[in-house]
Design a protein around this motif. Structure first.
Motif, PDB file in Angstrom:
ATOM      1  N   LEU A 181       0.862  -1.188   0.000  1.00  0.00           N
ATOM      2  CA  LEU A 181       0.000   0.000   0.000  1.00  0.00           C
ATOM      3  C   LEU A 181       0.897   1.236   0.000  1.00  0.00           C
ATOM      4  O   LEU A 181       1.772   1.366   0.861  1.00  0.00           O
ATOM      5  CB  LEU A 181      -0.861  -0.032   1.263  1.00  0.00           C
ATOM      6  CG  LEU A 181      -1.777   1.137   1.555  1.00  0.00           C
ATOM      7  CD1 LEU A 181      -2.876   1.229   0.517  1.00  0.00           C
ATOM      8  CD2 LEU A 181      -2.393   0.963   2.936  1.00  0.00           C
ATOM      9  N   THR A 182       0.708   2.090  -0.977  1.00  0.00           N
ATOM     10  CA  THR A 182       1.521   3.311  -1.039  1.00  0.00           C
ATOM     11  C   THR A 182       0.628   4.545  -1.127  1.00  0.00           C
ATOM     12  O   THR A 182      -0.569   4.447  -1.427  1.00  0.00           O
ATOM     13  CB  THR A 182       2.453   3.318  -2.274  1.00  0.00           C
ATOM     14  OG1 THR A 182       1.654   3.402  -3.466  1.00  0.00           O
ATOM     15  CG2 THR A 182       3.327   2.083  -2.340  1.00  0.00           C
ATOM     16  N   LYS A 183       1.251   5.690  -0.851  1.00  0.00           N
ATOM     17  CA  LYS A 183       0.570   6.967  -1.129  1.00  0.00           C
ATOM     18  C   LYS A 183       1.493   7.761  -2.033  1.00  0.00           C
ATOM     19  O   LYS A 183       2.723   7.565  -1.996  1.00  0.00           O
ATOM     20  CB  LYS A 183       0.277   7.728   0.165  1.00  0.00           C
ATOM     21  CG  LYS A 183       1.503   8.198   0.921  1.00  0.00           C
ATOM     22  CD  LYS A 183       1.128   9.011   2.166  1.00  0.00           C
ATOM     23  CE  LYS A 183       2.364   9.382   2.951  1.00  0.00           C
ATOM     24  NZ  LYS A 183       2.074  10.097   4.198  1.00  0.00           N
ATOM     25  N   PRO A 184       0.942   8.646  -2.838  1.00  0.00           N
ATOM     26  CA  PRO A 184       1.797   9.464  -3.691  1.00  0.00           C
ATOM     27  C   PRO A 184       2.676  10.356  -2.828  1.00  0.00           C
ATOM     28  O   PRO A 184       2.281  10.743  -1.731  1.00  0.00           O
ATOM     29  CB  PRO A 184       0.814  10.306  -4.498  1.00  0.00           C
ATOM     30  CG  PRO A 184      -0.543   9.795  -4.196  1.00  0.00           C
ATOM     31  CD  PRO A 184      -0.479   8.965  -2.968  1.00  0.00           C
ATOM     32  N   LYS A 185       3.870  10.666  -3.310  1.00  0.00           N
ATOM     33  CA  LYS A 185       4.731  11.605  -2.586  1.00  0.00           C
ATOM     34  C   LYS A 185       4.169  13.011  -2.728  1.00  0.00           C
ATOM     35  O   LYS A 185       3.384  13.288  -3.629  1.00  0.00           O
ATOM     36  CB  LYS A 185       6.141  11.567  -3.193  1.00  0.00           C
ATOM     37  CG  LYS A 185       7.052  10.607  -2.455  1.00  0.00           C
ATOM     38  CD  LYS A 185       8.497  10.809  -2.874  1.00  0.00           C
ATOM     39  CE  LYS A 185       9.382   9.900  -2.052  1.00  0.00           C
ATOM     40  NZ  LYS A 185      10.656   9.677  -2.715  1.00  0.00           N
ATOM     41  N   ASN A 186       4.598  13.910  -1.856  1.00  0.00           N
ATOM     42  CA  ASN A 186       4.255  15.335  -1.937  1.00  0.00           C
ATOM     43  C   ASN A 186       2.761  15.599  -1.966  1.00  0.00           C
ATOM     44  O   ASN A 186       2.280  16.409  -2.756  1.00  0.00           O
ATOM     45  CB  ASN A 186       4.886  15.986  -3.181  1.00  0.00           C
ATOM     46  CG  ASN A 186       6.365  15.710  -3.237  1.00  0.00           C
ATOM     47  OD1 ASN A 186       7.030  15.742  -2.211  1.00  0.00           O
ATOM     48  ND2 ASN A 186       6.880  15.407  -4.426  1.00  0.00           N
ATOM     49  N   LEU A 187       2.023  14.874  -1.107  1.00  0.00           N
ATOM     50  CA  LEU A 187       0.596  15.173  -0.999  1.00  0.00           C
ATOM     51  C   LEU A 187       0.436  16.518  -0.292  1.00  0.00           C
ATOM     52  O   LEU A 187       1.033  16.750   0.749  1.00  0.00           O
ATOM     53  CB  LEU A 187      -0.082  14.105  -0.144  1.00  0.00           C
ATOM     54  CG  LEU A 187      -0.587  12.852  -0.840  1.00  0.00           C
ATOM     55  CD1 LEU A 187      -1.323  11.997   0.173  1.00  0.00           C
ATOM     56  CD2 LEU A 187      -1.506  13.202  -1.990  1.00  0.00           C
ATOM     57  N   GLU A 188      -0.367  17.392  -0.849  1.00  0.00           N
ATOM     58  CA  GLU A 188      -0.605  18.692  -0.225  1.00  0.00           C
ATOM     59  C   GLU A 188      -1.798  18.574   0.704  1.00  0.00           C
ATOM     60  O   GLU A 188      -2.920  18.294   0.267  1.00  0.00           O
ATOM     61  CB  GLU A 188      -0.909  19.744  -1.307  1.00  0.00           C
ATOM     62  CG  GLU A 188       0.284  20.107  -2.172  1.00  0.00           C
ATOM     63  CD  GLU A 188       1.362  20.858  -1.404  1.00  0.00           C
ATOM     64  OE1 GLU A 188       1.009  21.640  -0.504  1.00  0.00           O
ATOM     65  OE2 GLU A 188       2.550  20.645  -1.712  1.00  0.00           O
ATOM     66  N   TYR A 189      -1.552  18.768   1.985  1.00  0.00           N
ATOM     67  CA  TYR A 189      -2.643  18.725   2.950  1.00  0.00           C
ATOM     68  C   TYR A 189      -2.493  19.865   3.920  1.00  0.00           C
ATOM     69  O   TYR A 189      -1.453  20.515   3.956  1.00  0.00           O
ATOM     70  CB  TYR A 189      -2.632  17.399   3.721  1.00  0.00           C
ATOM     71  CG  TYR A 189      -3.340  16.258   3.020  1.00  0.00           C
ATOM     72  CD1 TYR A 189      -4.664  16.385   2.645  1.00  0.00           C
ATOM     73  CD2 TYR A 189      -2.673  15.080   2.747  1.00  0.00           C
ATOM     74  CE1 TYR A 189      -5.314  15.337   2.013  1.00  0.00           C
ATOM     75  CE2 TYR A 189      -3.317  14.024   2.113  1.00  0.00           C
ATOM     76  CZ  TYR A 189      -4.637  14.165   1.752  1.00  0.00           C
ATOM     77  OH  TYR A 189      -5.268  13.138   1.124  1.00  0.00           O
TER      78      TYR A 189
END
Ligand SMILES: Cc1cc2nc3c(=O)[nH]c(=O)nc-3n(C[C@H](O)[C@H](O)[C@H](O)COP(=O)(O)O)c2cc1C
Length: 163
Positions: free
Chosen positions: A76-84
């Motif tokens: 399971l991954t998340k994209p890098k540089n998520l803007e939150y």
């Protein structure tokens, strides 16, 4: 199955039988789990099904030996540089979708084990396609040779305050 029965039945399996789990079953589990909620409905997750057995073996070889008998793996991954904003919503979202995955799996008779004790660099050296992803968790799937254990959990009264 009643939800509480699923909660009781799901546990981290460390005694997989070695039988492979059909890829279609994993896809069905993920298809159910993607109904999970996420902050702003961002769904900041990606599922990498490890089908290639050489890759699978290379990924589990640094881990505890029971992992080698799992029947399937999803990274399971998340994209890098998520803007939150100020909160790390993507990690909450990963937790929620993982809960959905593990419960959807046990509802089909497939047990899981979440693995957080991996080293990013090792995983990325085996799977270069993950180089721009942030790896959240490995999830192992399989047929479990254990009978369900009693849950060891903190009593509700010790985790609740009524204010
Ligand atoms: C984020 C996360 C990471 C975990 N990492 C590992 C791990 O690396 N190895 C392992 O054997 N279990 C791992 N687990 C499983 C936990 O040890 C397990 O969920 C906990 O002890 C409760 O037991 P149960 O899942 O059988 O109910 C992890 C669980 C979570 C939620």
């Amino acid at each position: 199955m009643e939800l509480k029965q699923l909660f009781l039945k799901r546990e981290s399996c460390r005694n997989f039988s070695g039988k492979k789990v059909n890829k279609q079953i994993i896809l069905d589990i993920l298809d159910e789990a993607r109904l999970a909620p996420s902050a702003r409905n961002n769904q900041p997750w990606h599922f990498w099904i490890v089908e290639n057995q050489e890759t699978f073996q290379a990924l589990v070889s640094p881990l505890r030996s029971f992992t080698q008998k799992a029947g399937a793996m999803v990274i399971l991954t998340k994209p890098k540089n998520l803007e939150y904003g100020t909160h790390n919503y993507a990690d909450f979202d990963a937790g929620i979708v993982t809960a959905y995955i593990t419960l959807a799996a046990i509802n089909k008779g497939i047990q899981t084990c979440m693995i957080g004790s991996f080293h990013d660099e090792e995983v990325k050296s085996v799977v270069p396609a993950l180089k721009d992803e942030t790896i959240q968790l490995m999830i192992l799937f399989g047929y479990c040779d254990d009978s369900p254990r009693e849950k060891t959990r903190i009593e509700l009264t010790n985790m609740v305050n009524i204010i």
